[in-house]
Design a protein around this motif. Sequence first.
Motif, PDB file in Angstrom:
ATOM      1  N   ARG A   1      12.836  17.075  68.858  1.00  0.00           N
ATOM      2  CA  ARG A   1      12.871  17.597  67.498  1.00  0.00           C
ATOM      3  C   ARG A   1      12.575  19.094  67.504  1.00  0.00           C
ATOM      4  O   ARG A   1      11.922  19.600  68.411  1.00  0.00           O
ATOM      5  N   GLN A   2      13.074  19.741  66.466  1.00  0.00           N
ATOM      6  CA  GLN A   2      12.851  21.169  66.329  1.00  0.00           C
ATOM      7  C   GLN A   2      12.607  21.500  64.873  1.00  0.00           C
ATOM      8  O   GLN A   2      13.479  21.280  64.026  1.00  0.00           O
TER       9      GLN A   2
ATOM     10  N   TYR B   1      16.039  16.247  64.320  1.00  0.00           N
ATOM     11  CA  TYR B   1      15.844  15.365  65.467  1.00  0.00           C
ATOM     12  C   TYR B   1      17.159  15.261  66.242  1.00  0.00           C
ATOM     13  O   TYR B   1      18.220  15.008  65.658  1.00  0.00           O
ATOM     14  N   TYR B   2      17.047  15.445  67.550  1.00  0.00           N
ATOM     15  CA  TYR B   2      18.214  15.447  68.415  1.00  0.00           C
ATOM     16  C   TYR B   2      18.140  14.307  69.418  1.00  0.00           C
ATOM     17  O   TYR B   2      17.104  14.105  70.064  1.00  0.00           O
ATOM     18  N   CYS B   3      19.227  13.615  69.554  1.00  0.00           N
ATOM     19  CA  CYS B   3      19.360  12.593  70.586  1.00  0.00           C
ATOM     20  C   CYS B   3      19.731  13.273  71.909  1.00  0.00           C
ATOM     21  O   CYS B   3      20.487  14.256  71.920  1.00  0.00           O
ATOM     22  N   ASN B   4      19.214  12.742  72.993  1.00  0.00           N
ATOM     23  CA  ASN B   4      19.458  13.303  74.317  1.00  0.00           C
ATOM     24  C   ASN B   4      19.751  12.178  75.294  1.00  0.00           C
ATOM     25  O   ASN B   4      19.128  11.114  75.227  1.00  0.00           O
ATOM     26  N   ALA B   5      20.700  12.405  76.182  1.00  0.00           N
ATOM     27  CA  ALA B   5      21.028  11.365  77.162  1.00  0.00           C
ATOM     28  C   ALA B   5      21.395  11.996  78.504  1.00  0.00           C
ATOM     29  O   ALA B   5      22.098  13.017  78.542  1.00  0.00           O
ATOM     30  N   HIS B   6      20.926  11.386  79.571  1.00  0.00           N
ATOM     31  CA  HIS B   6      21.302  11.781  80.934  1.00  0.00           C
ATOM     32  C   HIS B   6      22.319  10.742  81.420  1.00  0.00           C
ATOM     33  O   HIS B   6      21.951   9.609  81.730  1.00  0.00           O
TER      34      HIS B   6
ATOM     35  N   GLY C   1      23.040  15.321  70.946  1.00  0.00           N
ATOM     36  CA  GLY C   1      23.686  15.055  69.681  1.00  0.00           C
ATOM     37  C   GLY C   1      23.651  16.288  68.788  1.00  0.00           C
ATOM     38  O   GLY C   1      23.092  17.323  69.148  1.00  0.00           O
ATOM     39  N   GLN C   2      24.244  16.162  67.619  1.00  0.00           N
ATOM     40  CA  GLN C   2      24.345  17.302  66.724  1.00  0.00           C
ATOM     41  C   GLN C   2      23.081  17.504  65.885  1.00  0.00           C
ATOM     42  O   GLN C   2      22.909  18.568  65.283  1.00  0.00           O
ATOM     43  N   GLY C   3      22.211  16.526  65.894  1.00  0.00           N
ATOM     44  CA  GLY C   3      20.964  16.622  65.148  1.00  0.00           C
ATOM     45  C   GLY C   3      21.036  15.959  63.793  1.00  0.00           C
ATOM     46  O   GLY C   3      22.085  15.943  63.143  1.00  0.00           O
ATOM     47  N   THR C   4      19.916  15.407  63.364  1.00  0.00           N
ATOM     48  CA  THR C   4      19.806  14.801  62.049  1.00  0.00           C
ATOM     49  C   THR C   4      18.474  15.244  61.423  1.00  0.00           C
ATOM     50  O   THR C   4      17.443  15.233  62.087  1.00  0.00           O
TER      51      THR C   4
END
Length: 119
Positions: free
Chosen positions: A38-39, A93-98, A110-113
């Motif tokens: 999150r930012q 909030y951003y989703c992140n995946a490896h 992700g683009q953020g929500t």
Amino acid sequence: QVQLVESGGGLVQAGGSLRLSCAASGRIDSINRMGWYRQAPGNQRELVAWITTGVNTMYADSVQGRFTISRDNAKNTVSLQMNSLKPEDTAVYYCNAHVRSGNYVYEYWGQGTQVTVSS
């Protein structure tokens, strides 16, 4: 290429709950780790929680005991259940995946929500 699409953000009063979801699609062999960052305005992006393919999870101290991360490996989705929300949880909030594709692991965002918690 891999796309991460988030959903579930919104406006909630302090003490309330929200559930964020993120779905990954594209060239995916497997996903090693999925998580949420999150930012807030004027702040750096920070880790909220992550989860591995198995049951290993990690939470930031600020959300421990209030947030729960989960994933569906078959559907390549990750969710974040957020309870007892506080105004200081307000952020994008951003989703992140490896993601493993062939012999390589790539990191995607992700683009953020937006999550807004009113006092």
